[in-house]
Design a protein around this motif. Structure first.
Motif, PDB file in Angstrom:
ATOM      1  N   UNK A 145      -6.034  -0.129  -3.420  1.00 59.24           N
ATOM      2  CA  UNK A 145      -4.724   0.133  -2.823  1.00 59.24           C
ATOM      3  C   UNK A 145      -4.746   0.046  -1.311  1.00 59.24           C
ATOM      4  N   UNK A 146      -5.938  -0.141  -0.741  1.00 61.52           N
ATOM      5  CA  UNK A 146      -6.058  -0.294   0.703  1.00 61.52           C
ATOM      6  C   UNK A 146      -5.677  -1.722   1.082  1.00 61.52           C
ATOM      7  N   UNK A 147      -4.753  -1.863   2.019  1.00 57.75           N
ATOM      8  CA  UNK A 147      -4.307  -3.174   2.495  1.00 57.75           C
ATOM      9  C   UNK A 147      -4.572  -3.255   3.996  1.00 57.75           C
ATOM     10  N   UNK A 148      -5.176  -4.354   4.404  1.00 58.88           N
ATOM     11  CA  UNK A 148      -5.429  -4.588   5.824  1.00 58.88           C
ATOM     12  C   UNK A 148      -4.851  -5.952   6.150  1.00 58.88           C
ATOM     13  N   UNK A 149      -3.993  -5.987   7.159  1.00 57.33           N
ATOM     14  CA  UNK A 149      -3.315  -7.236   7.506  1.00 57.33           C
ATOM     15  C   UNK A 149      -3.363  -7.454   9.008  1.00 57.33           C
ATOM     16  N   UNK A 150      -3.752  -8.661   9.394  1.00 57.52           N
ATOM     17  CA  UNK A 150      -3.718  -9.046  10.799  1.00 57.52           C
ATOM     18  C   UNK A 150      -2.604 -10.072  10.941  1.00 57.52           C
ATOM     19  N   UNK A 151      -1.531  -9.668  11.603  1.00 63.11           N
ATOM     20  CA  UNK A 151      -0.373 -10.542  11.752  1.00 63.11           C
ATOM     21  C   UNK A 151      -0.005 -10.612  13.222  1.00 63.11           C
ATOM     22  N   UNK A 152      -0.005 -11.826  13.758  1.00 59.95           N
ATOM     23  CA  UNK A 152       0.342 -12.065  15.167  1.00 59.95           C
ATOM     24  C   UNK A 152      -0.471 -11.195  16.116  1.00 59.95           C
ATOM     25  N   UNK A 172      -1.715  -8.266  15.643  1.00 62.62           N
ATOM     26  CA  UNK A 172      -1.613  -6.830  15.382  1.00 62.62           C
ATOM     27  C   UNK A 172      -2.262  -6.506  14.041  1.00 62.62           C
ATOM     28  N   UNK A 173      -3.012  -5.425  14.004  1.00 63.96           N
ATOM     29  CA  UNK A 173      -3.677  -4.993  12.786  1.00 63.96           C
ATOM     30  C   UNK A 173      -2.879  -3.869  12.140  1.00 63.96           C
ATOM     31  N   UNK A 174      -2.556  -4.055  10.862  1.00 63.19           N
ATOM     32  CA  UNK A 174      -1.820  -3.037  10.112  1.00 63.19           C
ATOM     33  C   UNK A 174      -2.705  -2.605   8.945  1.00 63.19           C
ATOM     34  N   UNK A 175      -2.957  -1.298   8.849  1.00 63.90           N
ATOM     35  CA  UNK A 175      -3.736  -0.742   7.745  1.00 63.90           C
ATOM     36  C   UNK A 175      -2.814   0.138   6.926  1.00 63.90           C
ATOM     37  N   UNK A 176      -2.751  -0.155   5.617  1.00 63.80           N
ATOM     38  CA  UNK A 176      -1.878   0.607   4.719  1.00 63.80           C
ATOM     39  C   UNK A 176      -2.694   1.121   3.545  1.00 63.80           C
ATOM     40  N   UNK A 177      -2.320   2.282   3.058  1.00 69.16           N
ATOM     41  CA  UNK A 177      -2.882   2.802   1.824  1.00 69.16           C
ATOM     42  C   UNK A 177      -1.714   3.121   0.907  1.00 69.16           C
ATOM     43  N   UNK A 178      -1.532   2.278  -0.115  1.00 70.86           N
ATOM     44  CA  UNK A 178      -0.368   2.435  -1.001  1.00 70.86           C
ATOM     45  C   UNK A 178      -0.450   3.718  -1.821  1.00 70.86           C
ATOM     46  N   UNK A 179      -1.659   4.190  -2.123  1.00 72.14           N
ATOM     47  CA  UNK A 179      -1.791   5.425  -2.893  1.00 72.14           C
ATOM     48  C   UNK A 179      -1.354   6.638  -2.071  1.00 72.14           C
ATOM     49  N   UNK A 180      -1.766   6.658  -0.804  1.00 67.89           N
ATOM     50  CA  UNK A 180      -1.458   7.805   0.061  1.00 67.89           C
ATOM     51  C   UNK A 180      -0.192   7.608   0.889  1.00 67.89           C
ATOM     52  N   UNK A 181       0.402   6.414   0.778  1.00 66.90           N
ATOM     53  CA  UNK A 181       1.608   6.064   1.534  1.00 66.90           C
ATOM     54  C   UNK A 181       1.410   6.280   3.038  1.00 66.90           C
ATOM     55  N   UNK A 182       0.289   5.740   3.538  1.00 66.57           N
ATOM     56  CA  UNK A 182      -0.041   5.825   4.958  1.00 66.57           C
ATOM     57  C   UNK A 182      -0.010   4.430   5.564  1.00 66.57           C
ATOM     58  N   UNK A 183       0.328   4.362   6.850  1.00 67.33           N
ATOM     59  CA  UNK A 183       0.325   3.085   7.561  1.00 67.33           C
ATOM     60  C   UNK A 183      -0.034   3.325   9.021  1.00 67.33           C
TER      61      UNK A 183
END
Length: 198
Positions: free
Chosen positions: A89-96, A98-109
């Motif tokens: 459920x951990x998502x890590x995205x590098x877009x333009x 910027x680094x975005x880290x999300x945890x869908x289970x804990x609803x954190x960003x």
């Protein structure tokens, strides 16, 4: 009469040499060109792909295995941990940049602006491509129906010094990527379960 034989013999040797060299060169180039095409396709700096991978991380005491989804489109990178592990459920995205880290289970960003380090990650093929271009030592061999691209990193630490990318000779797609330390022990093994290259 003697000059005619010498001229005839030299002519025959030249003709034989020309045809032998032409055929020999053509035969070698077919194999070499197909390998070079496969390598060139993968080591294209604008590589775009979606992949499902299995990653094994080796430490001194144990090994951990993760299932990941990875996507690169030449500019942006995306990584998602899947499976039944605690980190799924951990998502890590590098877009333009910027680094975005999300945890869908804990609803954190969490957002990190202008973050470069994530793109220099051994999990991504684009990192291997950049390192291949700058590599101190390179070797390309054929082994068990696969083309193996081996590199020794120019700027390395004791944990990451050597990398080996295995490509399927028929499809040209990556099969696995091995990351080795300075004593040539595996530290990271990436197996490409499914990869779609566009």
């Amino acid at each position: 009469m003697g000059k005619k034989y010498i001229i005839l013999a030299v002519s025959l040797v030249l003709i034989f040499s020309f045809f032998y060299y032409k055929n020999q060169k053509l035969g070698n180039n077919i194999i070499k060109l197909s390998e070079e095409k496969i390598i060139e396709d993968i080591l294209n700096s604008k590589l775009k792909y979606d992949a499902k991978i299995k990653v094994k991380v080796y430490s001194n005491k144990n090994e951990n295995e993760y299932n990941l989804k990875i996507k690169e489109d030449g500019k942006n990178n995306f990584l998602e941990v899947t499976g039944k592990k605690d980190v799924s459920g951990l998502l890590i995205e590098n877009k333009n940049g910027n680094l975005v880290i999300k945890n869908s289970k804990l609803k954190l960003e969490k957002l990190y602006e202008n973050y470069r380090e994530f793109t220099d990650n051994s999990l991504f093929l684009s990192t291997f491509v950049e390192e291949y271009e700058k590599a101190k030592e390179k070797e390309i061999i054929e082994e068990n129906g696969e083309i193996v691209v081996k590199i020794e990193l120019k700027n390395y630490n004791k944990y990451i010094k050597y990398k080996e990318l295995y490509l399927d000779k028929k499809t040209g797609k990556p099969v696995k990527l091995l990351v080795k330390d300075s004593s040539k022990q595996e530290k990271l093994s990436i197996k490409y379960i499914n990869i779609e290259i566009s």
